[in-house]
Motif scaffolding. Structure first.
Motif, PDB file in Angstrom:
ATOM      1  N   THR A 155       0.828  -1.204   0.000  1.00 48.05           N
ATOM      2  CA  THR A 155       0.000   0.000   0.000  1.00 48.05           C
ATOM      3  C   THR A 155       0.861   1.252   0.000  1.00 48.05           C
ATOM      4  O   THR A 155       2.089   1.200  -0.058  1.00 48.05           O
ATOM      5  CB  THR A 155      -0.964  -0.019   1.221  1.00 48.05           C
ATOM      6  OG1 THR A 155      -1.990   0.949   1.050  1.00 48.05           O
ATOM      7  CG2 THR A 155      -0.219   0.220   2.526  1.00 48.05           C
ATOM      8  N   ASN A 156       0.230   2.383   0.045  1.00 48.72           N
ATOM      9  CA  ASN A 156       0.822   3.703   0.299  1.00 48.72           C
ATOM     10  C   ASN A 156      -0.331   4.657   0.589  1.00 48.72           C
ATOM     11  O   ASN A 156      -1.450   4.193   0.845  1.00 48.72           O
ATOM     12  CB  ASN A 156       1.721   4.171  -0.864  1.00 48.72           C
ATOM     13  CG  ASN A 156       0.990   4.247  -2.190  1.00 48.72           C
ATOM     14  OD1 ASN A 156      -0.236   4.368  -2.240  1.00 48.72           O
ATOM     15  ND2 ASN A 156       1.730   4.157  -3.285  1.00 48.72           N
ATOM     16  N   LEU A 157      -0.092   5.955   0.524  1.00 50.99           N
ATOM     17  CA  LEU A 157      -1.142   6.910   0.891  1.00 50.99           C
ATOM     18  C   LEU A 157      -1.138   8.080  -0.075  1.00 50.99           C
ATOM     19  O   LEU A 157      -0.092   8.663  -0.356  1.00 50.99           O
ATOM     20  CB  LEU A 157      -0.915   7.417   2.317  1.00 50.99           C
ATOM     21  CG  LEU A 157      -2.001   8.338   2.900  1.00 50.99           C
ATOM     22  CD1 LEU A 157      -3.303   7.567   3.068  1.00 50.99           C
ATOM     23  CD2 LEU A 157      -1.551   8.914   4.240  1.00 50.99           C
ATOM     24  N   HIS A 158      -2.326   8.404  -0.604  1.00 51.95           N
ATOM     25  CA  HIS A 158      -2.503   9.555  -1.496  1.00 51.95           C
ATOM     26  C   HIS A 158      -3.465  10.535  -0.854  1.00 51.95           C
ATOM     27  O   HIS A 158      -4.556  10.163  -0.414  1.00 51.95           O
ATOM     28  CB  HIS A 158      -3.054   9.089  -2.840  1.00 51.95           C
ATOM     29  CG  HIS A 158      -3.443  10.201  -3.769  1.00 51.95           C
ATOM     30  ND1 HIS A 158      -2.661  11.315  -3.970  1.00 51.95           N
ATOM     31  CD2 HIS A 158      -4.542  10.362  -4.568  1.00 51.95           C
ATOM     32  CE1 HIS A 158      -3.251  12.110  -4.854  1.00 51.95           C
ATOM     33  NE2 HIS A 158      -4.385  11.564  -5.223  1.00 51.95           N
ATOM     34  N   THR A 159      -3.067  11.812  -0.787  1.00 51.85           N
ATOM     35  CA  THR A 159      -3.942  12.876  -0.295  1.00 51.85           C
ATOM     36  C   THR A 159      -4.568  13.541  -1.516  1.00 51.85           C
ATOM     37  O   THR A 159      -4.014  14.464  -2.094  1.00 51.85           O
ATOM     38  CB  THR A 159      -3.137  13.884   0.552  1.00 51.85           C
ATOM     39  OG1 THR A 159      -1.926  14.225  -0.141  1.00 51.85           O
ATOM     40  CG2 THR A 159      -2.790  13.286   1.889  1.00 51.85           C
ATOM     41  N   HIS A 160      -5.743  13.036  -1.877  1.00 46.09           N
ATOM     42  CA  HIS A 160      -6.382  13.350  -3.143  1.00 46.09           C
ATOM     43  C   HIS A 160      -6.845  14.804  -3.181  1.00 46.09           C
ATOM     44  O   HIS A 160      -7.676  15.233  -2.390  1.00 46.09           O
ATOM     45  CB  HIS A 160      -7.582  12.412  -3.332  1.00 46.09           C
ATOM     46  CG  HIS A 160      -8.264  12.529  -4.648  1.00 46.09           C
ATOM     47  ND1 HIS A 160      -8.425  11.462  -5.512  1.00 46.09           N
ATOM     48  CD2 HIS A 160      -8.860  13.576  -5.269  1.00 46.09           C
ATOM     49  CE1 HIS A 160      -9.074  11.849  -6.587  1.00 46.09           C
ATOM     50  NE2 HIS A 160      -9.356  13.143  -6.457  1.00 46.09           N
ATOM     51  N   GLY A 161      -6.266  15.567  -4.120  1.00 47.45           N
ATOM     52  CA  GLY A 161      -6.653  16.950  -4.332  1.00 47.45           C
ATOM     53  C   GLY A 161      -5.743  17.968  -3.668  1.00 47.45           C
ATOM     54  O   GLY A 161      -5.834  19.161  -3.985  1.00 47.45           O
ATOM     55  N   LEU A 162      -4.871  17.535  -2.759  1.00 44.69           N
ATOM     56  CA  LEU A 162      -4.012  18.503  -2.074  1.00 44.69           C
ATOM     57  C   LEU A 162      -2.937  19.032  -3.019  1.00 44.69           C
ATOM     58  O   LEU A 162      -2.365  18.291  -3.829  1.00 44.69           O
ATOM     59  CB  LEU A 162      -3.335  17.867  -0.864  1.00 44.69           C
ATOM     60  CG  LEU A 162      -4.197  17.507   0.341  1.00 44.69           C
ATOM     61  CD1 LEU A 162      -3.312  17.244   1.554  1.00 44.69           C
ATOM     62  CD2 LEU A 162      -5.229  18.572   0.664  1.00 44.69           C
ATOM     63  N   HIS A 163      -2.653  20.321  -2.872  1.00 46.43           N
ATOM     64  CA  HIS A 163      -1.557  20.963  -3.606  1.00 46.43           C
ATOM     65  C   HIS A 163      -0.339  20.957  -2.693  1.00 46.43           C
ATOM     66  O   HIS A 163      -0.077  21.905  -1.937  1.00 46.43           O
ATOM     67  CB  HIS A 163      -1.949  22.386  -4.005  1.00 46.43           C
ATOM     68  CG  HIS A 163      -0.863  23.128  -4.723  1.00 46.43           C
ATOM     69  ND1 HIS A 163      -0.334  22.699  -5.913  1.00 46.43           N
ATOM     70  CD2 HIS A 163      -0.180  24.270  -4.398  1.00 46.43           C
ATOM     71  CE1 HIS A 163       0.609  23.544  -6.312  1.00 46.43           C
ATOM     72  NE2 HIS A 163       0.725  24.490  -5.397  1.00 46.43           N
ATOM     73  N   VAL A 164       0.393  19.849  -2.746  1.00 48.04           N
ATOM     74  CA  VAL A 164       1.610  19.655  -1.963  1.00 48.04           C
ATOM     75  C   VAL A 164       2.643  19.010  -2.883  1.00 48.04           C
ATOM     76  O   VAL A 164       2.318  18.529  -3.969  1.00 48.04           O
ATOM     77  CB  VAL A 164       1.358  18.763  -0.729  1.00 48.04           C
ATOM     78  CG1 VAL A 164       0.464  19.471   0.282  1.00 48.04           C
ATOM     79  CG2 VAL A 164       0.758  17.416  -1.130  1.00 48.04           C
ATOM     80  N   THR A 165       3.890  18.956  -2.439  1.00 52.75           N
ATOM     81  CA  THR A 165       4.915  18.373  -3.287  1.00 52.75           C
ATOM     82  C   THR A 165       4.667  16.872  -3.502  1.00 52.75           C
ATOM     83  O   THR A 165       4.270  16.162  -2.567  1.00 52.75           O
ATOM     84  CB  THR A 165       6.321  18.582  -2.705  1.00 52.75           C
ATOM     85  OG1 THR A 165       7.275  17.913  -3.547  1.00 52.75           O
ATOM     86  CG2 THR A 165       6.437  18.045  -1.297  1.00 52.75           C
ATOM     87  N   PRO A 166       4.922  16.390  -4.720  1.00 55.42           N
ATOM     88  CA  PRO A 166       4.797  14.948  -4.968  1.00 55.42           C
ATOM     89  C   PRO A 166       6.047  14.173  -4.574  1.00 55.42           C
ATOM     90  O   PRO A 166       6.088  12.949  -4.756  1.00 55.42           O
ATOM     91  CB  PRO A 166       4.581  14.884  -6.479  1.00 55.42           C
ATOM     92  CG  PRO A 166       5.355  16.057  -7.011  1.00 55.42           C
ATOM     93  CD  PRO A 166       5.190  17.139  -5.972  1.00 55.42           C
ATOM     94  N   GLN A 167       7.055  14.868  -4.061  1.00 57.26           N
ATOM     95  CA  GLN A 167       8.284  14.187  -3.678  1.00 57.26           C
ATOM     96  C   GLN A 167       8.187  13.678  -2.237  1.00 57.26           C
ATOM     97  O   GLN A 167       7.571  14.305  -1.379  1.00 57.26           O
ATOM     98  CB  GLN A 167       9.478  15.126  -3.819  1.00 57.26           C
ATOM     99  CG  GLN A 167       9.710  15.620  -5.251  1.00 57.26           C
ATOM    100  CD  GLN A 167      11.029  16.335  -5.400  1.00 57.26           C
ATOM    101  OE1 GLN A 167      12.074  15.806  -5.053  1.00 57.26           O
ATOM    102  NE2 GLN A 167      10.997  17.542  -5.952  1.00 57.26           N
ATOM    103  N   ALA A 168       8.802  12.515  -2.004  1.00 56.60           N
ATOM    104  CA  ALA A 168       8.809  11.938  -0.664  1.00 56.60           C
ATOM    105  C   ALA A 168       9.486  12.908   0.319  1.00 56.60           C
ATOM    106  O   ALA A 168      10.398  13.635  -0.062  1.00 56.60           O
ATOM    107  CB  ALA A 168       9.570  10.612  -0.694  1.00 56.60           C
ATOM    108  N   PRO A 169       8.970  12.954   1.549  1.00 55.79           N
ATOM    109  CA  PRO A 169       7.964  12.087   2.164  1.00 55.79           C
ATOM    110  C   PRO A 169       6.548  12.663   2.128  1.00 55.79           C
ATOM    111  O   PRO A 169       5.782  12.470   3.067  1.00 55.79           O
ATOM    112  CB  PRO A 169       8.473  11.978   3.601  1.00 55.79           C
ATOM    113  CG  PRO A 169       9.074  13.340   3.869  1.00 55.79           C
ATOM    114  CD  PRO A 169       9.687  13.776   2.560  1.00 55.79           C
ATOM    115  N   SER A 170       6.195  13.365   1.065  1.00 51.34           N
ATOM    116  CA  SER A 170       4.865  13.950   0.940  1.00 51.34           C
ATOM    117  C   SER A 170       4.002  13.046   0.056  1.00 51.34           C
ATOM    118  O   SER A 170       4.008  11.827   0.229  1.00 51.34           O
ATOM    119  CB  SER A 170       4.985  15.375   0.383  1.00 51.34           C
ATOM    120  OG  SER A 170       3.748  16.035   0.397  1.00 51.34           O
TER     121      SER A 170
END
Length: 657
Positions: A155-170
């Motif tokens: 698994t992992n986790l997606h914050t759907h719709g948030l404007h945040v960096t796509p780079q780990a650990p985000s």
């Protein structure tokens, strides 16, 4: 941090300590009861051992040795619930639990998380999932990984719709978090927990978002049985926004008037003769067949109606009741967390109930509506009129259709006004009953909730906000794309995406035997050494043409929301696109629905294009690699996803984290 660095990062975390969650007992959830809110996520205090474990793990990520404790920290356990109650069915299925929760009942819906913009918000994710049936791990360098469902406990986790960096650990959806129960040598080096850290911009929109797993090949097998939850973004106290504006007099629509409603359609197999117990079987969901008891907790499973056609639940309940006083206004935060069901919410009277309550759309996909040009600025906004016709008023029809259609992954904030006493139902309208963007496919027509409006007057005077409020400078929205729409001409597309389903790729049982869901004739490439399939550049405005030549599809792109500008109908007889129908105002979205056209001829092998969507986005703030895909999650797991990178135009590289 790029895709190649991610693998080393995950291996460094593999030895960290997992969380545990308390034993819980089931609680009833029947259709006759009041609408219950999902559980609220528990904030972890800085003196909690979980906080110390989170921070220690975070500091081991390259570039975060000096990280501090987030002001808001939550924990989520990706686990297998053994006694979750789903409208009276005791369910064994993957799900999210809050390890710090004190509830006696394992919820079907994940806890609602509240993030604060302008702050760092954290989530400590662990994974000890097990499944009914045999797992199918596929190495990501194999072409099969791009289109064949696999890895159901990863698994992992997606914050759907948030404007945040796509780079780990985000919001890095290319990470893989293995289950502590998975001893496959292929997965043993992957971490079994992760410390997510979301640095929310100070100007991030407040609104309704959601979170869910996003491990390719297993998304539908985890979201489908209920592994998701609402995510509400709030403003800091010294920076009021839309929610604060409508909470002030004379509107007085406060947090106390909000109802989070997570829509799900959870499939399961029965495990007892009385049909009171069930289990989710991922391989059966994707490929059909019956699980062997030796691989399914000892259960002997049988199919039922809910195996292939599960009913819609709201927060795990079947048709619960929402009660309003006369004159009261409620804000419904609707989240479509189904794998593939599209709804068009509409009200109908039950029995001899009086005037239907009015519905107003105030936000979609987490962003407050823009005011439209023209119209009365003092009129309540935006009223949903189900009687509109595309022939008599195409602009109003298609604008309303876009706002009221709730496709998988989309969110819709509605105000419902208790004008007169009576009993009503909020249900999914069929085609012809309401404006909708569903043209060829079929929307879900389940009843969602019962609405009861009493005789007693509400003790707080409330008003629906007027259109003029939506022009208030306090409302934060994404940076708009750099476009000149004054000419009335659609801008030239920089990206054109054709979504299509290949009927010939399915066997007689309806299972794909080769790539069946394609975007521009490509399927997802999971090889971390390959460049992203679409490359964008920070600071650019991109204009997108989206269309389907077979099947209904739901486009979703991570990180930057887009403005939906127009729909362009296709003239089947003359094989040409007609003039565009512009929305009454640009509509901010991160997820959007469009249909394919009808089949050409009787063979159902050649399909015509459907109505095209034209939208525009600006790539701002962040570089990194992420994805776009169809949010019918079966389509996504079967390959309908592409990798996307946003690069620095000067260097052609990613910004450092």
């Amino acid at each position: 941090m790029n895709r190649r660095q991610v693998m080393g990062l995950m291996a460094a975390l593999a030895g960290s300590t997992a969380l545990t969650w308390p034993d819980m007992a089931p609680a009833q959830a029947s259709g006759s009861e009041a609408l219950l809110s999902p559980p609220e996520g528990t904030l972890i205090g800085s003196d909690d051992p979980l906080a110390e474990a989170y921070l220690n793990a975070l500091k081991r990520i390259p570039g975060f040795a000096d990280a501090e404790m987030p002001p808001r920290l939550f924990s989520l356990a990706s686990t297998t619930r053994r006694d979750a109650n789903l409208y009276g069915i005791s369910l064994t299925a993957p799900g999210y639990l809050d390890p710090k929760a004190t509830s006696d009942a394992p919820p079907v819906v994940g806890p609602t998380l509240e993030f604060t913009r302008g702050e760092v918000n954290g989530v400590y994710l662990t994974n000890d999932m097990t499944i009914c049936g045999v797992d199918h791990n596929i190495v990501m360098t194999s072409p099969l990984s791009g289109w064949r469902p696999h890895g159901y406990t990863t698994t992992n986790l997606h914050t759907h719709g948030l404007h945040v960096t796509p780079q780990a650990p985000s919001d890095d959806v290319l990470l893989m978090i293995r289950s502590s129960a998975d001893t496959d040598p292929m997965m043993i080096d992957e971490p079994r927990l992760y410390t997510y850290r979301y640095e929310m911009p100070a100007d991030h929109p407040v609104g309704t978002f959601w979170y869910h797993p996003h491990k390719h090949g297993a998304v539908a097998s985890q979201v489908g049985p209920g592994m998701s939850g609402a995510l509400i973004v709030r403003a800091q106290e010294d920076a009021p926004d839309f929610d604060d504006l409508i909470a002030a007099a004379p509107y007085n629509i406060t947090e106390a008037d909000e109802e989070v409603m997570v829509l799900q359609t959870i499939p399961y197999f029965f495990t007892n003769a009385e049909e009171t117990e069930g289990v989710f079987y991922p391989a059966g969901y994707y490929f059909g067949g019956i699980a062997d008891p030796s691989d399914c907790y000892g259960f002997t499973v049988t199919e039922g109606t809910a195996t292939t056609n599960p009913p819609t639940t709201v927060n795990g309940q079947r048709v619960p009741t929402l009660s309003l006083a006369q004159g009261q206004i409620k804000r419904l935060r609707l989240v479509n967390a189904t794998n593939g069901q599209t709804y068009v919410p509409k009200l109908r009277a039950v029995g001899d109930a009086g005037t239907l309550p009015k519905l107003y759309a105030i936000a979609v996909d987490g962003i407050a509506l823009l005011p439209q040009d023209g119209g009365d600025p003092d009129a309540p906004y935006y009223e949903i009129d189900a009687t509109l016709s595309p022939e008599t008023d195409p602009t109003a029809y298609w604008t309303t259709a876009e706002l009221i259609t709730l496709a998988p992954g989309q969110r819709l904030d509605l105000l419902i006004v208790g004008d007169s006493p009576g009993q009503f139902e909020l249900y999914g309208a069929a085609k012809g009953e309401s404006p909708m963007v569903v043209e060829v496919d079929t929307p879900n027509t389940d009843t969602l909730i019962t609405v009861e409006i009493g005789d007693a007057a509400y003790d707080v005077a409330q008003q629906v906000p007027p259109m003029s409020l939506y022009a208030d400078a306090a409302i934060q929205r994404p940076e708009p794309p750099a476009l000149d729409l004054a000419s009335g001409q659609l801008p030239q597309a920089t990206q054109s995406l054709e979504f299509k389903t290949i009927g010939a790729a399915f066997n007689s049982s309806g299972v794909p035997t080769k790539p069946a869901f394609l975007i521009n004739d490509q399927h997802f490439d999971g090889n971390l050494d390959d460049p992203a399939q679409i490359q964008l550049y920070k600071g650019d405005t991109d204009v997108w043409n989206l269309y389907s030549t077979n099947d209904g599809h739901i486009f979703h792109i991570h990180i930057n929301s887009f403005q939906a500008l127009a729909r362009v109908p296709y003239d089947v007889e003359n094989r040409v696109y007609l003039p565009p129908v512009y929305y009454a105002m640009p509509i901010w979205r991160d997820t959007i629905y469009f249909d394919g056209g009808p089949p050409e001829g009787s063979g159902d092998t050649v399909f015509l294009p459907g109505t095209m969507v034209v939208m525009a986005s600006k790539q701002v703030d962040f570089t990194g690699e992420f994805v776009l895909h169809c949010h019918n999650l079966f389509h996504e797991d079967s390959g309908m996803m592409l990798t996307v990178s946003i690069l620095d135009p000067a260097t052609g590289e990613l910004d450092p984290t």
